[in-house]
Design an enzyme around this catalytic site. Structure first.
Site, PDB file in Angstrom:
ATOM      1  N   GLY A 283       0.345  -1.325  -0.033  1.00 20.06           N
ATOM      2  CA  GLY A 283      -0.334  -0.363  -0.181  1.00 20.06           C
ATOM      3  C   GLY A 283       0.824   1.391   0.148  1.00 20.06           C
ATOM      4  N   SER A 284       0.150   2.426   0.122  1.00 22.79           N
ATOM      5  CA  SER A 284       0.345   3.725   0.006  1.00 22.79           C
ATOM      6  C   SER A 284      -0.198   5.136   1.201  1.00 22.79           C
ATOM      7  CB  SER A 284       1.223   4.295  -1.201  1.00 22.79           C
ATOM      8  OG  SER A 284       2.323   2.597  -1.929  1.00 22.79           O
ATOM      9  N   ASN A 285       0.590   5.811   1.538  1.00 23.15           N
ATOM     10  CA  ASN A 285       0.269   7.420   1.440  1.00 23.15           C
ATOM     11  C   ASN A 285       0.771   8.057   0.383  1.00 23.15           C
ATOM     12  OD1 ASN A 285      -0.884   6.712   3.850  1.00 23.15           O
ATOM     13  ND2 ASN A 285       0.473   5.978   4.764  1.00 23.15           N
TER      14      ASN A 285
ATOM     15  N   ASN B 123      -4.739   4.158  -0.356  1.00 21.60           N
ATOM     16  CA  ASN B 123      -5.369   3.093  -0.799  1.00 21.60           C
ATOM     17  C   ASN B 123      -6.731   3.361  -0.961  1.00 21.60           C
ATOM     18  OD1 ASN B 123      -3.069   2.058   0.324  1.00 21.60           O
ATOM     19  ND2 ASN B 123      -2.344   2.449  -1.330  1.00 21.60           N
TER      20      ASN B 123
END
Length: 781
Positions: A219-221, A482
Site C-alpha cells: 500500500g501507500s500514502n 489506497n
C-alpha cells in the site's frame, strides 16, 4: 460478431497465449557488455546515495547497474533464479521462494515462471514498436544496466563479494537482459497473474475449492499539495509507499542524469533501471496502490464428459495444453526433471481452483503483456509539469496497478487512476456475472458477449481509455491512502466511474481518515504546528506524527467502561483486574512513538476487538459492529466513531490483552521501541488497522517476551518535496537503508535515522553534490 467484439476477442486470445501457449525460448539476447560503448560517473553522497550521470541512456544504465550491484547484488542474483524458474535446481522444490510479497514453494514458483518464459510473451512484446513495445532509449537503458551489473560482478568475483549472503555461492552469476525484462513484466502482473501463481502452476491438478486472490498487496500514502494549500504558493508532494522491507520489492534511492535530457531523483524498485517515485527540478509525483481490478475471471462451461473442453456460444473449444519441465534437486543433491501439465483457454490460464466436472475458472490479466509503464516512467521523470506528465500517461497508458499523484512548481495538484483496467462496464458486469463473489469479478465465459469492450481513445482493445479514468486536478490538494478515488478531495468527491475502478459511498478505513484529517488540521492550523498551510517542515512533521486514530475515537468510551467495571472476564472465563491497564491507557500519549507507553497494549486490545468471536460452544459468532455510531455515507470522515461498551467483545478483548501481558510478565507500559525491531534497530509506528498513517507491519504476533517478529513492511521510501522557482527542496528517508548486505556501512544507517524521526536533506543540484565533503566518485569507461 461486431468489430469491438472481434478486437476484444483478439486481445483476450493474445493474453491467453502470452500466459501459457508454448513457444521456443524468450527470444531475448543477453546484453552485450562491450565496455567501450558505455561511460558513466557514480558519485556517492550521504548514506551512500548514488548520483549517476552519463551522456546517453546506455551509459546511464551502465552506471546504475554497477552501483546497484555494489549494494544489492545478492538480492538480484537470487531473484534472477526466481524469474528463470531455477530455484528448485539450487534450493529444492519444497523450500519457499524469495518473493516476500507472495512466498510459495520453489516448485510452484518455477512452474509459473517457466510457463511465462515458454509462452513467448516477452519475445512478442519486445518485438513491438513503441509505445506498445519498449523505446530505443529504454532498450539501451536495460542493456547498459545489465552490462554494468555484470561488470561489477566480473571485477569483484563471486568468491570476493562483500555480502556473505551469496559470497562464493555456485548459484551466483551474470544476469541477462531477459532477467531485467522479466522483472519488469512480473512487476506489471503484480496486481493480476502474480496473485494466482499457485493456481496457475497447479492447473493440471484441478481442485474444487473457489479461487481466491492474495491479500499481501503493498500500500501507500500520498499527498499532492497545490498552491492554495502551501505557505509558499508552490506545489509540494509527500510520497510514503508501503512496500516490503526485504527482498526484490524494496526501493533503491538513486539520482539519474543525462544532461539536457533527464535529471530525476527518487525511489526505484530493485532491478528496474528507472525511477518510479520521484521528482525533477519542477515536478514531483508518487503512486499508491489502486483499488481497480487488473483482471477478471471467466467461468467456463465444460462440455459434458470432457473436462478439458469448454463451450463458447454453444461451440466446443479444447483447452490449450502445455508441458512445463523444472529441474529439481532432492535432499541428497541429485537433480531430476519434473514435468507439469498446464491448461489454458481463450481468456487465459485455467486455474486449479474452482475446477469441477461441470465448470472451470480461467484468468484474463490486462497486464499480461504490458511493458509500457517502463517508458511511461521515463517520460514522467522528464516531464516539466503536470500537463506533460499527463500527456506521458495518455501516450503510454501503461501504469500497471497504481494511482498517480503529482504536483509542479506552479502549484497544480493532480490525481489519476491512469492504470490498466479491463473494459467491463457496470452493465456488463451485472449482465455477465457468473457468480456473486464479494472479492472477485467472475464473468460468464460461455458467451462471447462477455468479452471485454473497447474505447476509441484506448491504446489497445480491452481496456478503458483515458476519458473513462477517474481524474482530479485541484489548486488545494489531492490525497490517497489506497482507498478508492471517491474522497481524493472531500470537497470534490469523484463518483462518475465504472465500479471496476472502486466503490463510492462506502466506509473508509482509519488510515484514509487520519490522512485526510491531518490535511484538514494543517490547513486550519489546528494541529499545533503553527500558522495554517504546509511548509516543508510541517509536511515532514505531519507525515511522521504517529497518530493513532482508533485511540482518538475509542479511548474516551473505554475510560468510562474502565471506571464502571474494574474487573472483566477473559475469553477463558478468568476474572481479570484491568485497573492498572486502564490507568496505563489513560496516561498514554495516544501516539506510536518509540517511547509511547501503552501503545502496544492498545494494539493488542484493538486487535482483540477485530478478532473472531467464539460462542460458549466453540462456534464462531457472526460479526457485530462494536462502533457506537455506525457509518453514514453523508459523513464519511467522522463515522463510524465511538465504542459500544455494551458489546461483550469490548470487555473480552481488554481482559484477554491484560491477561496475556500479566501472565508473561510483559509490562503494560510496553513501548513500540521495546516491541518492534528491524534487526537491531527499534522501530516506531503502528498498524494501518489502528488508524496509523506512516504505518508498519510485523511478521507475526506479540511473543511472550514482549517482542514482535521483525518489521517486514510499511513506510519504505519517504519523500517530502517543495518545488520552488529556485529548485526543489527535498527531504527523504529510506527506512530500511540502501543496502541489503549486512557487510555494508549503508545496511542500517537510514533505518537509525527513521527510528529517531530524522530525514536526509537531498542533494540535487550540481553545486549541492559537489559541496559534500566526503564525495566519492567512480568513473566507469
Amino acid at each position: 460478431m461486431t468489430l469491438v467484439r472481434r478486437t476484444a476477442a483478439a486481445l483476450v486470445a493474445a493474453l491467453a497465449g502470452a500466459l501459457l501457449v508454448a513457444a521456443p525460448g524468450s527470444g531475448v539476447a543477453p546484453a552485450r557488455a562491450a565496455e567501450g560503448r558505455y561511460a558513466a560517473d557514480i558519485r556517492r553522497t550521504e548514506y551512500g546515495i548514488p548520483h549517476i550521470s552519463a551522456k546517453d541512456h546506455g551509459g546511464l544504465g551502465y552506471g546504475y547497474g554497477y552501483a546497484f550491484a555494489q549494494d544489492n547484488l545478492c538480492v538480484m542474483a537470487s531473484w534472477a533464479l526466481t524469474l528463470r524458474g531455477e530455484r528448485s535446481r539450487h534450493f529444492g522444490a519444497e523450500a519457499r521462494s524469495d518473493d516476500v510479497a507472495d512466498p510459495i514453494s520453489n516448485l510452484a514458483s518455477d512452474v509459473y515462471y517457466k510457463s511465462v518464459q515458454a509462452s513467448g510473451a516477452l519475445r512478442r512484446v519486445l518485438a513491438r514498436p513503441a509505445p506498445h513495445g519498449p523505446s530505443a532509449a529504454l532498450r539501451a537503458l536495460v542493456n547498459g544496466y545489465v552490462a554494468g551489473f555484470n561488470r561489477y560482478l566480473s571485477d569483484t568475483g563471486v568468491a570476493r563479494l562483500p555480502d556473505p549472503a551469496c559470497r562464493g555461492k555456485a548459484w551466483v552469476g551474470p544476469i541477462t537482459a531477459a532477467d531485467v525484462w522479466m522483472n519488469l513484466l512480473d512487476l506489471g502482473r503484480l496486481g493480476g497473474s502474480s496473485q494466482f501463481k499457485e493456481a496457475i502452476a497447479a492447473s493440471g491438478q484441478s481442485q474444487g475449492k473457489r479461487p481466491s486472490k492474495r491479500v499481501n498487496a503493498p500500500g501507500s500514502n500520498a499527498y499532492a499539495l497545490g498552491r492554495e494549500a502551501t505557505r509558499g504558493g508552490h506545489g509540494m508532494l509527500l510520497a510514503d509507499p508501503h512496500f516490503p522491507w526485504n527482498g526484490s520489492r524494496r526501493f533503491y534511492q538513486v539520482h539519474l542524469t543525462i544532461p539536457g535530457v533527464l535529471d530525476v531523483a527518487g525511489g526505484s524498485l530493485y532491478g528496474t533501471p528507472m525511477v518510479q517515485i520521484g521528482h525533477n527540478a519542477s515536478m514531483a509525483w508518487t503512486h499508491t496502490v489502486s483499488h481497480a481490478q487488473r483482471f477478471t475471471l471467466y467461468q467456463l462451461e465444460l462440455a459434458p464428459g470432457q473436462r478439458t473442453t469448454y463451450l463458447v456460444d454453444g461451440r466446443p473449444e479444447p483447452m490449450g495444453r502445455q508441458e512445463v519441465t523444472v529441474t529439481v534437486r532432492d535432499a541428497k543433491g541429485a537433480v531430476k526433471p519434473v514435468t507439469t501439465t498446464l491448461f489454458t483457454s481463450r481468456y487465459g490460464p485455467v486455474l486449479a481452483n474452482g475446477w469441477t466436472e461441470e465448470t472451470a475458472i480461467a484468468l484474463a490479466d490486462a497486464n499480461a503483456v504490458n511493458l509500457r509503464f517502463a517508458d511511461e516512467w521515463l517520460a514522467m521523470g522528464a516531464a516539466r509539469d503536470v500537463s506533460e506528465l499527463r500527456r506521458a500517461q495518455e501516450t503510454y497508458q501503461g501504469m500497471p496497478f497504481v494511482y498517480t499523484l503529482a504536483t509542479d512548481v506552479g502549484g497544480e495538484a493532480y490525481f489519476a487512476d491512469a492504470s490498466v483496467v479491463p473494459h467491463v462496464t457496470d452493465e456488463q458486469a451485472e449482465r455477465c456475472r457468473a457468480k456473486d463473489d464479494p472479492e472477485l469479478l467472475i464473468l460468464d465465459g460461455s458467451t462471447s458477449d462477455c468479452l471485454w469492450g473497447e474505447d476509441a481513445d484506448a491504446i489497445e482493445p480491452g481496456i478503458f481509455g483515458p476519458a473513462a479514468q477517474p481524474r482530479l486536478t485541484r489548486a488545494d490538494y489531492v490525497a490517497n491512502a489506497n482507498a478508492s478515488p471517491w474522497l481524493t478531495n472531500p470537497e470534490a468527491p469523484l463518483t462518475d466511474y465504472p465500479h471496476i475502478y472502486g466503490n463510492v459511498r462506502r466506509m473508509r478505513d482509519l488510515r484514509t481518515r487520519v490522512g485526510l484529517d491531518m490535511i484538514a488540521q494543517r490547513l486550519s492550523g489546528d494541529d499545533g504546528l503553527g500558522a495554517p498551510g504546509f511548509t516543508l517542515e510541517t509536511l515532514q512533521k505531519t507525515a511522521t506524527g504517529k497518530r493513532n486514530l482508533s485511540a482518538e475515537l475509542l479511548r474516551p468510551d473505554l475510560r468510562a467502561l474502565c471506571r464502571a467495571e474494574p474487573v472483566m472476564t477473559a475469553s477463558d472465563g478468568e476474572k481479570v483486574d484491568v485497573r492498572r491497564a486502564c490507568d496505563t491507557l489513560a496516561a498514554w500519549d495516544g501516539r506510536a512513538r518509540l517511547d509511547s507507553r501503552g501503545a502496544i497494549l492498545w494494539r493488542e486490545f484493538f486487535m482483540g476487538l477485530n478478532g473472531p468471536q467464539r460462542r460458549p460452544d466453540g462456534s464462531i459468532a457472526p460479526p457485530k459492529s462494536w462502533w457506537k455510531v455506525p457509518f453514514d455515507a453523508e459523513h464519511p470522515l467522522t463515522t463510524p466513531r465511538g465504542l459500544d461498551i455494551a458489546h461483550p467483545v469490548v470487555r473480552t478483548a481488554l481482559a484477554d490483552a491484560v491477561q496475556f501481558f500479566t501472565a508473561n510478565d510483559v509490562p503494560l507500559t510496553l513501548t513500540p521501541g521495546q516491541a518492534q525491531r528491524y534487526g537491531a534497530v527499534p522501530v516506531p509506528g503502528c498498524t494501518e488497522g489502528e488508524g496509523c498513517f506512516d504505518r508498519i507491519r510485523t511478521g507475526g504476533s506479540l511473543s511472550t517476551d514482549g517482542r514482535y517478529p521483525d518489521v517486514n513492511t510499511g513506510s519504505s521510501f519517504m519523500m517530502a518535496v517543495e518545488l520552488t522557482p529556485a529548485g526543489p527542496r527535498t527531504r527523504t528517508v529510506l527506512t530500511y537503508s540502501l543496502s541489503a548486505s549486512s557487510a555494508s556501512p549503508h545496511h542500517a544507517d537510514q533505518t537509525e535515522l527513521f527510528s529517531r524521526g530524522q530525514w536526509v536533506t537531498e542533494r540535487f543540484t550540481e553545486a549541492e553534490i559537489r559541496a559534500y565533503p566526503q564525495l566519492v566518485t567512480t568513473s566507469l569507461r
